[in-house]
Scaffold this motif. Structure first.
Motif, PDB file in Angstrom:
ATOM      1  N   GLY A  43     -63.177 -32.176  49.808  1.00  0.00           N
ATOM      2  CA  GLY A  43     -62.470 -30.918  49.691  1.00  0.00           C
ATOM      3  C   GLY A  43     -62.874 -29.863  50.687  1.00  0.00           C
ATOM      4  O   GLY A  43     -62.420 -28.737  50.611  1.00  0.00           O
ATOM      5  N   GLY A  44     -63.712 -30.168  51.657  1.00  0.00           N
ATOM      6  CA  GLY A  44     -64.052 -29.217  52.708  1.00  0.00           C
ATOM      7  C   GLY A  44     -65.112 -28.242  52.290  1.00  0.00           C
ATOM      8  O   GLY A  44     -66.019 -28.573  51.543  1.00  0.00           O
ATOM      9  N   GLY A  45     -64.987 -26.998  52.775  1.00  0.00           N
ATOM     10  CA  GLY A  45     -66.009 -25.995  52.508  1.00  0.00           C
ATOM     11  C   GLY A  45     -67.318 -26.431  53.122  1.00  0.00           C
ATOM     12  O   GLY A  45     -67.378 -26.776  54.292  1.00  0.00           O
ATOM     13  N   ASN A  46     -68.362 -26.433  52.338  1.00  0.00           N
ATOM     14  CA  ASN A  46     -69.680 -26.850  52.823  1.00  0.00           C
ATOM     15  C   ASN A  46     -69.974 -28.300  52.456  1.00  0.00           C
ATOM     16  O   ASN A  46     -71.111 -28.744  52.572  1.00  0.00           O
ATOM     17  CB  ASN A  46     -70.757 -25.930  52.267  1.00  0.00           C
ATOM     18  N   SER A  47     -68.963 -29.032  52.056  1.00  0.00           N
ATOM     19  CA  SER A  47     -69.178 -30.396  51.559  1.00  0.00           C
ATOM     20  C   SER A  47     -69.791 -31.332  52.583  1.00  0.00           C
ATOM     21  O   SER A  47     -70.618 -32.175  52.237  1.00  0.00           O
ATOM     22  CB  SER A  47     -67.869 -30.986  51.036  1.00  0.00           C
ATOM     23  N   ALA A  48     -69.409 -31.216  53.848  1.00  0.00           N
ATOM     24  CA  ALA A  48     -69.972 -32.105  54.863  1.00  0.00           C
ATOM     25  C   ALA A  48     -71.481 -31.910  54.976  1.00  0.00           C
ATOM     26  O   ALA A  48     -72.242 -32.881  55.051  1.00  0.00           O
ATOM     27  CB  ALA A  48     -69.293 -31.874  56.214  1.00  0.00           C
ATOM     28  N   THR A  49     -71.920 -30.671  54.966  1.00  0.00           N
ATOM     29  CA  THR A  49     -73.355 -30.380  55.055  1.00  0.00           C
ATOM     30  C   THR A  49     -74.082 -30.853  53.799  1.00  0.00           C
ATOM     31  O   THR A  49     -75.147 -31.456  53.873  1.00  0.00           O
ATOM     32  CB  THR A  49     -73.586 -28.870  55.255  1.00  0.00           C
ATOM     33  N   VAL A  50     -73.498 -30.574  52.650  1.00  0.00           N
ATOM     34  CA  VAL A  50     -74.089 -30.993  51.376  1.00  0.00           C
ATOM     35  C   VAL A  50     -74.167 -32.515  51.311  1.00  0.00           C
ATOM     36  O   VAL A  50     -75.206 -33.077  50.947  1.00  0.00           O
ATOM     37  CB  VAL A  50     -73.281 -30.416  50.186  1.00  0.00           C
ATOM     38  N   CYS A  51     -73.096 -33.189  51.682  1.00  0.00           N
ATOM     39  CA  CYS A  51     -73.079 -34.653  51.675  1.00  0.00           C
ATOM     40  C   CYS A  51     -74.153 -35.223  52.592  1.00  0.00           C
ATOM     41  O   CYS A  51     -74.907 -36.122  52.210  1.00  0.00           O
ATOM     42  CB  CYS A  51     -71.710 -35.171  52.122  1.00  0.00           C
ATOM     43  N   ALA A  52     -74.221 -34.700  53.815  1.00  0.00           N
ATOM     44  CA  ALA A  52     -75.195 -35.212  54.780  1.00  0.00           C
ATOM     45  C   ALA A  52     -76.622 -35.030  54.269  1.00  0.00           C
ATOM     46  O   ALA A  52     -77.449 -35.948  54.372  1.00  0.00           O
ATOM     47  CB  ALA A  52     -75.019 -34.518  56.130  1.00  0.00           C
ATOM     48  N   ALA A  53     -76.922 -33.884  53.699  1.00  0.00           N
ATOM     49  CA  ALA A  53     -78.274 -33.634  53.183  1.00  0.00           C
ATOM     50  C   ALA A  53     -78.592 -34.570  52.019  1.00  0.00           C
ATOM     51  O   ALA A  53     -79.703 -35.125  51.943  1.00  0.00           O
ATOM     52  CB  ALA A  53     -78.413 -32.174  52.748  1.00  0.00           C
ATOM     53  N   ALA A  54     -77.639 -34.756  51.119  1.00  0.00           N
ATOM     54  CA  ALA A  54     -77.861 -35.640  49.963  1.00  0.00           C
ATOM     55  C   ALA A  54     -78.033 -37.083  50.416  1.00  0.00           C
ATOM     56  O   ALA A  54     -78.914 -37.798  49.916  1.00  0.00           O
ATOM     57  CB  ALA A  54     -76.701 -35.525  48.979  1.00  0.00           C
ATOM     58  N   GLN A  55     -77.203 -37.530  51.349  1.00  0.00           N
ATOM     59  CA  GLN A  55     -77.293 -38.912  51.821  1.00  0.00           C
ATOM     60  C   GLN A  55     -78.591 -39.156  52.581  1.00  0.00           C
ATOM     61  O   GLN A  55     -79.239 -40.191  52.395  1.00  0.00           O
ATOM     62  CB  GLN A  55     -76.079 -39.243  52.694  1.00  0.00           C
TER      63      GLN A  55
END
Length: 153
Positions: A43-55
């Motif tokens: 859904g965008g927003g800060n999701s790419a950054t959040v996803c990368a950090a979690a992964q």
């Protein structure tokens, strides 16, 4: 028996750890997003950054966890309780760090589905501990699959 369990754990968790991203996190929507209305992962927003950090946190923690549980089991087999205890503490510390990152990223996530997933993953990681028999590989795999769906590479 424990060595067989650890071998199975290594295979399962290594496949999960191998799924992490290696590139730098970014909040930039995919090319063409403005024209198509797409907003990127989860859904965008800060999701790419959040996803990368979690992964990335998951990959690092699982690699350390698998190594330390292997050391722990080997030390138990060699009747070396001091080394086994030290390895157990390091394995649990890896999980503690992963949980903290999942909690932090869940708090940061703008996407409600991603926020919930990271919270669910935090709960599952909290249940792991260094007891090989207590690990629910199928639940971890299910959560990882959900993360992969929300955070495409």
């Amino acid at each position: 028996m424990r060595r067989l369990l650890v071998a199975a754990l290594v295979v399962v968790l290594s496949s999960v750890a191998g799924c992490a991203t290696t590139g730098p996190p970014t909040d930039v929507p995919p090319t063409g997003a403005a024209e198509t209305g797409a907003t990127g992962p989860a859904g965008g927003g800060n999701s790419a950054t959040v996803c990368a950090a979690a992964q990335q946190a998951g990959a690092t923690a699982l690699r350390t966890y698998v190594e330390e549980v292997g050391r722990m089991v080997a030390a138990i087999g060699a009747n070396d309780s001091a080394t086994a205890e030290a390895a157990r503490r390091r394995a649990e510390a890896a999980l503690t760090g992963w949980r903290a990152t999942l909690r932090q990223q869940s708090d940061r996530a703008a996407d409600p589905e991603l926020k919930t997933l990271l919270s669910d993953m935090e709960t599952e990681v909290a249940a792991m501990g260094a007891d090989v028999d207590a690990i629910d590989e199928s639940e971890l795999d299910r959560l990882q699959q959900r993360l992969d769906q929300l955070c495409p590479r």
